[in-house]
Design a protein around this motif. Structure first.
Motif, PDB file in Angstrom:
ATOM      1  N   LEU B 134      -8.706  -4.879  -5.907  1.00 51.98           N
ATOM      2  CA  LEU B 134      -9.520  -5.493  -5.070  1.00 51.98           C
ATOM      3  C   LEU B 134      -8.303  -7.135  -4.636  1.00 51.98           C
ATOM      4  CD1 LEU B 134     -13.362  -5.430  -5.283  1.00 51.98           C
ATOM      5  CD2 LEU B 134     -11.426  -3.692  -3.310  1.00 51.98           C
ATOM      6  N   SER B 135      -8.388  -7.142  -3.240  1.00 52.52           N
ATOM      7  CA  SER B 135      -8.099  -8.815  -2.694  1.00 52.52           C
ATOM      8  C   SER B 135      -8.759 -10.423  -3.330  1.00 52.52           C
ATOM      9  CB  SER B 135      -7.282  -9.427  -1.975  1.00 52.52           C
ATOM     10  OG  SER B 135      -8.162  -9.618  -0.803  1.00 52.52           O
ATOM     11  N   GLN B 138     -11.371 -10.209  -0.684  1.00 54.74           N
ATOM     12  CA  GLN B 138     -12.751  -9.435  -0.662  1.00 54.74           C
ATOM     13  C   GLN B 138     -13.856  -8.999  -2.226  1.00 54.74           C
ATOM     14  OE1 GLN B 138      -9.471  -5.712  -1.129  1.00 54.74           O
ATOM     15  NE2 GLN B 138     -10.343  -5.072   0.827  1.00 54.74           N
ATOM     16  N   TYR B 142     -17.461  -8.896  -1.991  1.00 57.30           N
ATOM     17  CA  TYR B 142     -17.952  -7.657  -1.920  1.00 57.30           C
ATOM     18  C   TYR B 142     -18.439  -8.322  -3.528  1.00 57.30           C
ATOM     19  CZ  TYR B 142     -15.060  -5.600   1.529  1.00 57.30           C
ATOM     20  OH  TYR B 142     -14.916  -5.039   2.364  1.00 57.30           O
ATOM     21  N   ILE B 143     -18.837  -9.300  -3.881  1.00 57.73           N
ATOM     22  CA  ILE B 143     -18.787  -8.655  -5.653  1.00 57.73           C
ATOM     23  C   ILE B 143     -19.006 -10.580  -5.701  1.00 57.73           C
ATOM     24  CG2 ILE B 143     -17.703  -9.108  -8.150  1.00 57.73           C
ATOM     25  CD1 ILE B 143     -15.789  -6.773  -6.817  1.00 57.73           C
TER      26      ILE B 143
END
Lengths: 240, 223
Positions: B134-135, B138, B142-143
């Motif tokens: 993931l970038s 991202q 998302y996290i």
């Protein structure tokens, strides 16, 4: 497949890696052992560029990690990493933990990602846990989910950073089993570990690191039964 | 004194202030909700900017946060309503000025809440996200953010209550919220005691339930 040349890594003024040369071939399982603070984990993290390389180079499948034009995200998606403390995403179910990468990085459809992830969870023996949250799992189960999560990206190589060090002794076995299965399938693996039994049984090669360099390397038999370097002898005499 | 005591039981002001409270509280709530909403957007931007590796972005965010936190909101409101509108020739109405003042003020405090929330998430989460490819954007989306946001809820609730009370100072810019209306009521009736008690209650019927709900959410998030 991975070629490390004269790798140096410093944190501020402290030089942790002082020139490492190593080669990891395809389908090989290389175990890295050594005392705490010897730079084993830092070495592993450099392969994934979680640590910036201070000097020297690492080449994976012909691509140099110090090449400024390299796509770091693409590279990382091909190098799986399993952490000592699992680092699962606590706000997502086990299944979502595994599907996230395939969905967002590999652009798989929902169905494809779920099918792949359920297969992988089955492989590590956790099909029944797909819809629970990581918080309700034991350490061993968490680590197996972490392995499935990394595998979901179909990596060319898997890096393990002391994968069993944070586990209760009775839970270590399941994780090691999952790793053995992986090794038998021909996965290229670099494993930083204190599990000498695993290194001896599964390792194709063992690197002994101390003070930021690889002091000795060889087959598990050579390293464990007939260590040449006095530091290796001293280390092994303390832990075996 | 005796006269004053009997007033407590017989005062007509209990009933007479009610329409003012109803009308004023509406505006108080509108200013608070809209202001804190925009404050949250500002706070998220500047909070993340405070985590930036770029010294310029970090610097801009720091200047904003420290300017706002280092000056009283009363002064900020006066500055916005009188000084800025005079200098730039823009005519804000009091409502717009009030909303902007709350947004800018709450934004600075929320920026620190956001920074703290994101910093409280274990570094391993970012590493795990990056390690599956993931970038960093991202991974944040998302996290990190979903987990950080959960931890921000209690302090955000506190900030909401603080901002709600802060709106009372907009009486000085003639924003017709509840404090302003009650002051007008007092100046015409000439009788301050009961009306100001009622004004206190007007705030308490919002803040006390808000605090109770907040404490409940906090307890649930703990588990």
């Amino acid at each position: 497949m991975i070629k490390v040349t004269d790798l140096h890594k410093s944190f501020g003024k402290v030089e942790v890696l002082k020139g490492i040369d190593a080669e990891i071939n395809e389908k090989e399982v290389v175990c890295v052992i050594g005392p705490s603070g010897s730079g084993k984990s830092t070495f592993l993290r450099c392969i994934n560029l979680l640590e910036e390389i201070t000097a020297g180079d690492i080449v994976i499948d012909g691509e140099s990690l110090t090449d400024p034009t390299i796509d770091i995200n693409k590279l990382r998606s091909q190098v799986g990493m399993v952490f000592q403390h699992f680092n699962l995403f606590p706000h997502m179910t086990v299944l979502k933990n595994v599907t996230l990468g395939p969905l967002k990085v590999k652009d798989l459809s929902n169905e494809e990602a779920e099918k792949l992830s359920l297969d992988l969870l089955g492989k590590v023996g956790l099909s029944d846990k797909a819809h629970v949250y990581p918080g309700s799992l034991s350490g061993g189960q968490k680590q197996r989910v972490a392995i499935a999560r990394a595998l979901a990206m179909s990596p060319k190589v898997m890096l393990f950073d002391e994968p069993t060090s944070a586990l209760d002794p009775e839970l270590v076995g399941d994780v090691l089993e999952a790793m053995k299965d992986l090794a038998k399938e021909g996965m290229t693996m670099v494993v930083v570990t204190h599990e000498m039994g695993f290194a001896r049984e599964m390792g194709d090669r063992v690197l002994f690191m101390d003070e930021g360099v690889v002091m000795e390397e060889g087959s598990p038999e050579n390293i464990f039964d007939n260590p040449q370097h006095p530091r290796t002898q001293e280390f092994l005499s303390k832990i075996l | 004194m005796i006269e004053n005591l009997t007033e407590i039981f017989t005062s007509p002001h209990y009933r007479n202030t009610l329409p003012f409270i109803a009308r004023g509280l509406q505006l108080t709530l509108i200013v608070t909700f809209t202001g804190v909403f925009f404050g949250f957007i500002l706070g998220s931007i500047f909070g993340l900017a405070r985590l930036s590796k770029s010294k310029i972005i970090y610097g801009i965010a720091t200047v904003y946060i420290e300017l706002v936190r280092g000056t009283p909101i009363l002064v900020q409101a006066l500055f916005l309503y009188f000084a800025v509108s005079d200098f730039f020739g823009i005519n804000f109405d009091a409502l717009t000025a009030g909303i902007i003042a709350i947004a800018i003020n709450a934004g600075a405090y929320i920026a620190e809440i956001v920074r703290g929330g994101v910093e409280s998430i274990d570094k391993g989460q970012m590493e795990a996200g990056r390690s599956i490819g993931l970038s960093s954007t991202q991974t944040m989306r998302y996290i990190i953010w979903p987990q950080a946001f959960k931890r921000m809820i209690p302090p955000l609730g506190n900030q909401f209550i603080i901002s709600l009370k802060d709106t009372s100072i907009f009486a000085v810019i003639s924003l017709g919220e509840v404090t302003y209306l009650m002051r007008q009521y007092v100046s015409t009736s000439g009788d301050p005691f009961i009306p100001y008690i009622m004004l206190c209650f007007a705030y308490l019927i919002i803040t006390v339930p808000a605090m109770i709900i907040l404490r409940r959410i906090e307890r649930r998030l703990d588990v």
